[in-house]
Scaffold this active site. Structure first.
Site, mmCIF file in Angstrom:
data_model
loop_
_atom_site.group_PDB
_atom_site.id
_atom_site.type_symbol
_atom_site.label_atom_id
_atom_site.label_comp_id
_atom_site.label_asym_id
_atom_site.label_seq_id
_atom_site.Cartn_x
_atom_site.Cartn_y
_atom_site.Cartn_z
ATOM 1 N N LEU A 125 0.848 -1.102 -0.016
ATOM 2 C CA LEU A 125 -0.042 -0.063 -0.168
ATOM 3 C C LEU A 125 0.798 1.236 -0.211
ATOM 4 C CD1 LEU A 125 -2.906 1.291 0.213
ATOM 5 C CD2 LEU A 125 -2.404 0.970 3.023
ATOM 6 N N SER A 132 0.844 7.366 5.803
ATOM 7 C CA SER A 132 -0.549 7.782 6.507
ATOM 8 C C SER A 132 -1.466 8.185 5.406
ATOM 9 C CB SER A 132 -0.327 8.844 7.522
ATOM 10 O OG SER A 132 0.500 8.363 8.642
ATOM 11 N N ILE A 158 7.710 -2.797 1.969
ATOM 12 C CA ILE A 158 7.156 -3.925 1.806
ATOM 13 C C ILE A 158 7.560 -4.854 2.754
ATOM 14 C CG2 ILE A 158 6.110 -5.493 0.374
ATOM 15 C CD1 ILE A 158 5.168 -2.335 -0.131
ATOM 16 N N GLN A 280 10.025 1.312 46.599
ATOM 17 C CA GLN A 280 8.848 1.807 46.091
ATOM 18 C C GLN A 280 8.908 2.402 44.856
ATOM 19 O OE1 GLN A 280 7.180 4.613 48.802
ATOM 20 N NE2 GLN A 280 5.991 3.313 49.711
ATOM 21 N N ILE A 338 15.261 0.080 34.353
ATOM 22 C CA ILE A 338 15.371 -0.739 35.634
ATOM 23 C C ILE A 338 16.442 -1.590 35.537
ATOM 24 C CG2 ILE A 338 14.114 -2.703 37.033
ATOM 25 C CD1 ILE A 338 11.533 -1.495 36.406
ATOM 26 N N GLU A 364 0.916 -0.366 10.213
ATOM 27 C CA GLU A 364 -0.181 -0.542 9.968
ATOM 28 C C GLU A 364 -1.125 0.475 10.622
ATOM 29 O OE1 GLU A 364 -1.884 -4.424 10.411
ATOM 30 O OE2 GLU A 364 0.128 -5.474 9.927
ATOM 31 N N SER A 367 0.408 5.861 15.523
ATOM 32 C CA SER A 367 -0.508 6.077 16.775
ATOM 33 C C SER A 367 -1.321 7.423 16.355
ATOM 34 C CB SER A 367 0.483 6.599 17.865
ATOM 35 O OG SER A 367 1.156 5.187 18.455
#
Ligand code: CAA
Length: 382
Positions: A125, A132, A158, A280, A338, A364, A367
């Site tokens: 596509l 977009s 592709i 924490q 972390i 695909e 966002s």
């Protein structure tokens, strides 16, 4: 509401988990480092029904539902995202569109080999100047007097392009009609007029091969038109709606892998006399990771369930893809933080999860496009 999976769904999850553990995870670092296409593993996935999970058995698939597809994708992606990219294109972008819009002869000819994993499919596509804004495509297919089309133009990014046998192509047949002037075609990459261009070196999902493709007077016969002339954009959008459930599942797999590695690490690694998981600040991160992972999982299963019920699921698929991809990126980021220096090192897979997660926010539908789809559907405004 029933949160239990069926026996069939659990069975395919188990099959995927075993292949992921025994074959894919052990070679994930190698495939990431070398970018080598994992053909043997793809064939194995195909032999076990994982390249055409929702494809009926008569066309070479496993004949299962969308929930089964989500569960299997998560397992494969947790071991190696690149494998799940190849899997998602075969399953969603290639087979799904032909099953939904193809003639009986097209289903027989194109779906079986791809669903069985004997061959690879692709979906074309995007173009160098239109991602977009998909209707801005320039690839042209000009109709001839005998009903065939002559295709000229370029497509980019592709996925599986370097290895695909068949490609679902979208090209402009009537530029004056905009979105309604796009038609879908089934392309045989062995034929004259089809050329492969440069392969993309990528940040992540490195073992999934990606390239440009070019058409120079490629002739498409009338029986190779997929769906009706001018319906190509709607076919692409429908296929992408379903595809987004697959990418959400991929994101969940990456996120789960990063989360589980982090849980083990915070129990083991000590600082200032105690496991870092007892602090924490670490606990807050763990709790937020868990919430995002669960939310992404439930939203993705909801979209898959709606699809399986034959209900509208465009908004829900976009919600799932947006939530899961942003969760994956965030979780991989926290996991790396972390792990500190170990997260930054190639000795552990954390930096791979971090690199692989990023693509789920891009392909695909970015966002930004997911937010656009959701908001347009919710408000009715555009
Ligand atoms: N299902 C069916 N039809 C749809 C649809 C859907 N989900 N969404 C839109 N349509 C129809 C509309 O109803 C409209 O039909 P009419 O002409 O009959 O009114 C037509 O399509 C045009 O719709 P829009 O006017 O909304 O089109 P638009 O130009 O504004 O674009 C968009 C809409 C949502 C932004 C769309 O262009 C889009 O999704 N863009 C992102 C493209 C994308 O996801 N690309 C990914 C490339 S593939 C890839 O990444 C694969 C890979 O490598 C793994």
């Amino acid at each position: 509401m029933d949160f239990r999976f069926t026996e069939e769904q659990l069975l395919i999850q188990d099959v995927a988990r075993r292949i992921a553990r025994d074959k894919i995870a052990p070679s994930a670092e190698h495939h990431d480092r070398t970018g080598e296409f994992p053909l043997d593993n793809i064939r194995l996935l195909g032999e076990n029904g994982l390249m055409g999970i929702e494809v009926p058995a008569e066309y070479g698939g496993a004949g299962m539902d969308s929930i089964a597809y989500v569960l299997a994708m998560v397992e494969i992606a947790a071991a190696d995202a690149a494998h799940s990219t190849i899997m998602s294109v075969n399953n969603s972008l290639f087979c799904n569109g032909i099953l939904t819009h193809g003639s009986e002869a097209q289903k027989q000819k194109y779906v079986r080999e791809i669903a069985e994993g004997k061959e690879i499919g692709a979906f074309a596509l995007t173009e160098p100047q239109s991602g977009s804004d998909a209707t801005a495509m320039r690839c042209r297919a000009v109709k001839q007097a005998d009903g065939s089309f002559v295709v000229n133009g370029k497509k980019s990014w592709i996925t599986s392009g370097p290895v695909a046998k068949y490609i679902v192509l979208f090209a402009m047949t009537d530029p004056d009609q905009g979105a309604r002037g796009i038609t879908a075609f089934l392309i045989d990459t062995a034929r004259d007029g089809f050329h492969r261009g440069k392969t993309e070196p990528k940040l992540g999902i490195r073992a999934s091969a990606t390239c440009e493709i070019e058409f120079a007077d490629y002739v498409v016969r009338p029986d190779e038109v997929l769906g009706a002339e001018g319906q190509g954009f709607k076919i692409a959008m429908g296929v992408l709606d379903a595809g987004r459930i697959g990418i959400a599942s991929q994101a969940i797999g990456i996120a789960r892998a990063a989360y589980e590695a982090t849980l083990a690490y915070v129990r083991e690694r000590k600082a200032f006399g105690q496991p870092i998981g007892a602090f924490q600040m670490t606990q807050a991160k763990i709790a937020d990771m868990k919430c995002k992972l669960d939310a992404a999982t439930l939203l993705t299963l909801r979209a898959a369930w709606l699809k399986g019920q034959g209900q509208k699921f465009s908004t829900e698929a976009a919600v799932a893809k947006l939530t899961a991809s942003e969760a994956a990126m965030w979780i991989a980021h926290q996991a790396l933080q972390i792990h500190g220096g170990m997260g930054y090192s190639k000795e552990m897979p954390i930096e791979r999860y971090f690199r692989d997660a990023k693509i789920t926010e891009i392909y695909e539908g970015t966002s930004e496009i997911q937010r656009m789809v959701i908001a347009r559907n919710e408000t009715g405004l555009r």
